[in-house]
Design an enzyme around this catalytic site. Structure first.
Site, PDB file in Angstrom:
ATOM      1  N   GLU A  93       1.121  -1.517   0.037  1.00 25.10           N
ATOM      2  CA  GLU A  93      -0.123   0.032   0.333  1.00 25.10           C
ATOM      3  C   GLU A  93       1.204   0.959   0.089  1.00 25.10           C
ATOM      4  OE1 GLU A  93      -3.789   1.458   2.438  1.00 25.10           O
ATOM      5  OE2 GLU A  93      -2.859   0.297   2.697  1.00 25.10           O
ATOM      6  N   LYS A 102      -8.721   3.674  -2.575  1.00 22.03           N
ATOM      7  CA  LYS A 102      -9.292   2.248  -1.524  1.00 22.03           C
ATOM      8  C   LYS A 102     -10.962   2.969  -1.161  1.00 22.03           C
ATOM      9  CE  LYS A 102      -7.215   0.895   2.873  1.00 22.03           C
ATOM     10  NZ  LYS A 102      -6.160   0.982   3.807  1.00 22.03           N
ATOM     11  N   CYS A 114      -5.674  -3.143   1.588  1.00 22.56           N
ATOM     12  CA  CYS A 114      -5.538  -3.262   3.122  1.00 22.56           C
ATOM     13  C   CYS A 114      -7.097  -3.325   3.973  1.00 22.56           C
ATOM     14  CB  CYS A 114      -4.965  -2.270   3.933  1.00 22.56           C
ATOM     15  SG  CYS A 114      -3.649  -2.697   5.197  1.00 22.56           S
ATOM     16  N   SER A 155      20.955  -1.761  33.913  1.00 25.37           N
ATOM     17  CA  SER A 155      20.538  -1.607  35.160  1.00 25.37           C
ATOM     18  C   SER A 155      20.589  -3.083  35.906  1.00 25.37           C
ATOM     19  CB  SER A 155      18.972  -1.577  36.045  1.00 25.37           C
ATOM     20  OG  SER A 155      18.330  -2.237  35.746  1.00 25.37           O
TER      21      SER A 155
END
Length: 707
Positions: free
Chosen positions: A45, A114, A175, A357
């Site tokens: 896309e 789309k 999509c 740490s």
């Protein structure tokens, strides 16, 4: 008559506004597809401009440069005699659309906009684009002059049409349209469309691949057909990582699977399929044929081109395969590592700096960088020239060919244990051992002198000397004394990130890595502008529970045995004084809730859309075996108090790899306020009233009427 066709789909690592690089990758994918015998090439896309342009879509430059790239694609020799399907924004009648532009031999066949836009979670497509709402209809689109001069076309069809070649029919989805209840492929398939294409910009979330694969296979299981999914890959310059995972499915079965995580900028997947397999599959489904007989037909764009050849009897077809899914540990090992690599090579920096740490979170980040180094070495070993060139540029050495992940980690990762009088020997040892096993360049320093100087300045100005709680100070003093240590560590992190290479006679600077997990951000269990503030945070969207799974994976897969003591140790900030050399402060005790509970709160709050009362109602059933209603009520109220008091910290949260759908990042994903009425009087009163009812007590009748 030919009936076997070879089609190609791609995963491309495109980058927002990198028009030159995006063009190069598109051309390369077309060339690979042609060399593999494909007659149709599908890309992801908005591949021309990159999916994540966001508000750059408002700029006319973005459309202009997209057309300039399209112009070069139209005349490119490698783009001849193959139908090319590319994505770009298009302005039609002064409305901006997210489109597929499909062309063949220098002529545009169709511009397909789309129809269903992604507009939830991380996606805001309705902000930039309009959906095409004219189903099965098209209009004439006037091409810009620069394209007219090349194609000799003034008008091209723009809308919801399908392509009819000499041998088959091809329909387009984009999509989100695959994820909708009534996807276009349903009606297209009933109307005789045999090949469906879907160009996606679908990002990685833990456990999401299963859903994506099922959707594609189900698209052709009930209706028959060939389905091609193309997907973006890479970071695209943002918090999301697009994980590729392109695929080809035939009649409900996967026949080609792309890599979900890969450092390859261009991946082309091909399959050879028999169109007659689709036709015979459909012919057996009488219910489908009955529905097909009354479907509203699509207008077809006739294409004088065939995907098959006349003599294909000896051509073998692609057989169904079993999809190979990654475990959660593998997903966390691979996804954030690929994201880190993209950020490193595109940021023009020379490596990473990580405050280590000795706890689980920072250790997980260190392991992700080590995993990245393993993937880089593997890619170079596999002959990936782009990765090798990137490594050599980052290290400023043309003679380097990385083969040893530990050695590469020593060149790319600087770790630093920042000790204070409140640090234990155990965390010092754990950080040292892990650094040795992964090979990072490790530094030890002590921050006590700076902390004491800052507190002394405060005493000189105010005449007051703050103390820890155990030394007689108030809760306010105690918190301030903890916070100054955390903030000093951030200052040191950036100082060393900028100058540690300079001090060693090397070029370049380092990206500072954060190590706050999604649960701590949700609760606000972090100091604003402390060492949780960084350039990027690989674990900011990953839960503590999943991080433990990842650490266990690293122990087994990478043989990092020092992690055994890290994963078994209680989480602690080590900001309060030790008791006889032992840590007395633990994260879960400080937070007043466990990490497991936090994950539940997070999912209900974001994904379950639950406020305090709704969350209580759900949890009294979920936790009925372990908590009384009153205990559930106190846990829920404590969570919402702390959440609302600390919500402001999310406004400055370090950009994080987005791996969980309950991420509290309010910059892009979680659009909630940061100033709350933290006592939640009405909501908590509803909860208290319900507790009284469950315990058999009489509630206030007037208030009961309200709820």
């Amino acid at each position: 008559m030919g009936r076997k066709v070879t089609v190609a789909t791609c995963s491309l690592n495109q980058w927002a506004l990198d028009f030159e690089g995006n063009l190069r990758r598109i051309l390369r994918s077309i060339e690979i597809a042609r060399n593999k015998g494909a007659k149709y090439r599908l890309g992801p896309e908005l591949e021309i401009c990159g999916y994540g342009c966001w508000d750059h879509y408002f700029e006319s430059d973005t459309i202009l440069h997209s057309y300039q790239v399209l112009a070069q694609l139209l005349v490119a020799p490698v783009a001849q005699n193959i139908i090319c399907d590319v994505g770009m924004p298009v302005m039609h009648r002064n409305v901006r659309y997210n489109c597929r532009v499909i062309f063949l031999n220098g002529k545009i066949l169709l511009i397909r906009p789309k129809m269903v836009l992604a507009n939830e979670g991380n996606y805001q497509e309705m902000r930039w684009f309009a959906p095409w709402q004219k189903s099965r209809k098209a209009e004439d689109h006037f091409l810009p002059r620069m394209i007219q001069e090349l194609t000799k076309q003034e008008l091209v069809p723009f809308g919801d049409l399908v392509l009819a070649t000499k041998d088959t029919c091809i329909g387009t989805e984009i999509c989100e349209e695959l994820w909708t209840p009534h996807s276009p492929h349903i009606d297209m398939g009933l109307d005789g469309v045999e090949i469906f294409t879907n160009s996606s910009g679908s990002h990685h979330v833990l456990r999401k691949a299963h859903t994506r694969v099922e959707l594609v296979n189900l698209a052709t299981l009930k209706n028959g057909g060939i389905y091609l999914l193309a997907n973006q890959k890479g970071c695209d310059g943002d918090r999301l990582y697009y994980d590729g995972c392109s695929m080809i499915s035939v009649n409900g079965s996967t026949v080609a699977q792309g890599a979900q995580f890969s450092l390859d900028d261009v991946e082309v997947l091909t399959a050879t399929v028999d169109l007659e397999d689709v036709r015979t599959f459909r012919a057996e489904i009488s219910s489908r044929n009955l529905m097909a007989s009354k479907v509203v037909p699509y207008t077809r764009v006739k294409v004088d081109f065939a995907l098959s050849c006349h003599d294909d009897v000896l051509v073998s077809t692609s057989e169904p395969i079993q999809w190979q899914f990654h475990s959660i540990g593998e997903e966390i090992s691979l996804g954030p590592a690929c994201w880190l690599w993209d950020y490193l090579r595109r940021s023009q920096q020379s490596g990473f700096f990580l405050p280590l740490s000795g706890g689980l979170d920072s250790s997980a980040v260190a392991c992700m960088v080590y995993s990245m180094c393993r993937q880089v070495c593997q890619a170079v070993s596999n002959g990936n020239k782009e990765v090798l060139a990137d490594v050599q540029r980052i290290l400023n050495r043309d003679d380097v060919v990385p083969q040893d992940p530990q050695k590469l980690c020593g060149q790319l990762l600087t770790t630093c244990y920042m000790a204070s009088q409140n640090s234990s020997q155990d965390t010092y040892n754990r950080a040292q051992e892990l650094a040795e096993q992964i090979g990072s360049y490790h530094i030890n320093l002590n921050i006590d002198g700076v902390v004491k100087a800052i507190v002394e300045i405060f005493r000189l100005v105010t005449g007051k000397m703050p103390q820890f709680l155990v030394h007689g100070g108030s809760s306010r003093e105690n918190l301030a004394m903890q916070s100054v240590q955390a903030r000093v560590r951030m200052v040191f992190a950036y100082l060393f990130a900028q100058l540690s290479f300079w001090s060693r006679g090397m070029r370049g600077g380092l990206l500072v890595l954060g190590s706050t997990n999604v649960d701590e951000s949700l609760r606000g269990y972090l100091t604003k502008y402390d060492c949780s503030s960084a350039d990027i945070n690989p674990i900011g969207g990953i839960s503590k529970t999943d991080l433990k799974t990842f650490i266990q994976y690293c122990i087994e897969r990478f043989r990092l045995l020092s992690l055994r003591s890290i994963v078994s140790a209680p989480a602690t900030a080590e900001l309060e004084p030790l008791a006889e050399g032992q840590v007395v402060q633990t994260d879960e005790e400080d937070m007043g809730m466990t990490y497991k509970e936090l994950s539940v709160f997070g999912r209900l709050r974001k994904m379950g859309k639950a406020g305090p009362y709704s969350m209580f109602c759900k949890l009294i059933n979920m936790w009925k075996e372990i908590c009384t209603p009153r205990e559930v009520a106190e846990k829920v109220k404590h969570f919402f108090r702390m959440y609302s008091l600390n919500r402001h910290k999310m406004t400055v949260l370090t950009p994080s790899y987005h791996a969980e759908n309950y991420s509290p990042d309010d910059n892009r994903f979680d659009l909630r306020p940061f100033l709350y009425q933290s006592s939640w009087p009405w909501q908590f009163r509803c909860i208290d009233h319900q507790v009284m009812k469950l315990e058999g007590a009489e509630g206030d009748q007037d208030f009961e009427d309200l709820v």
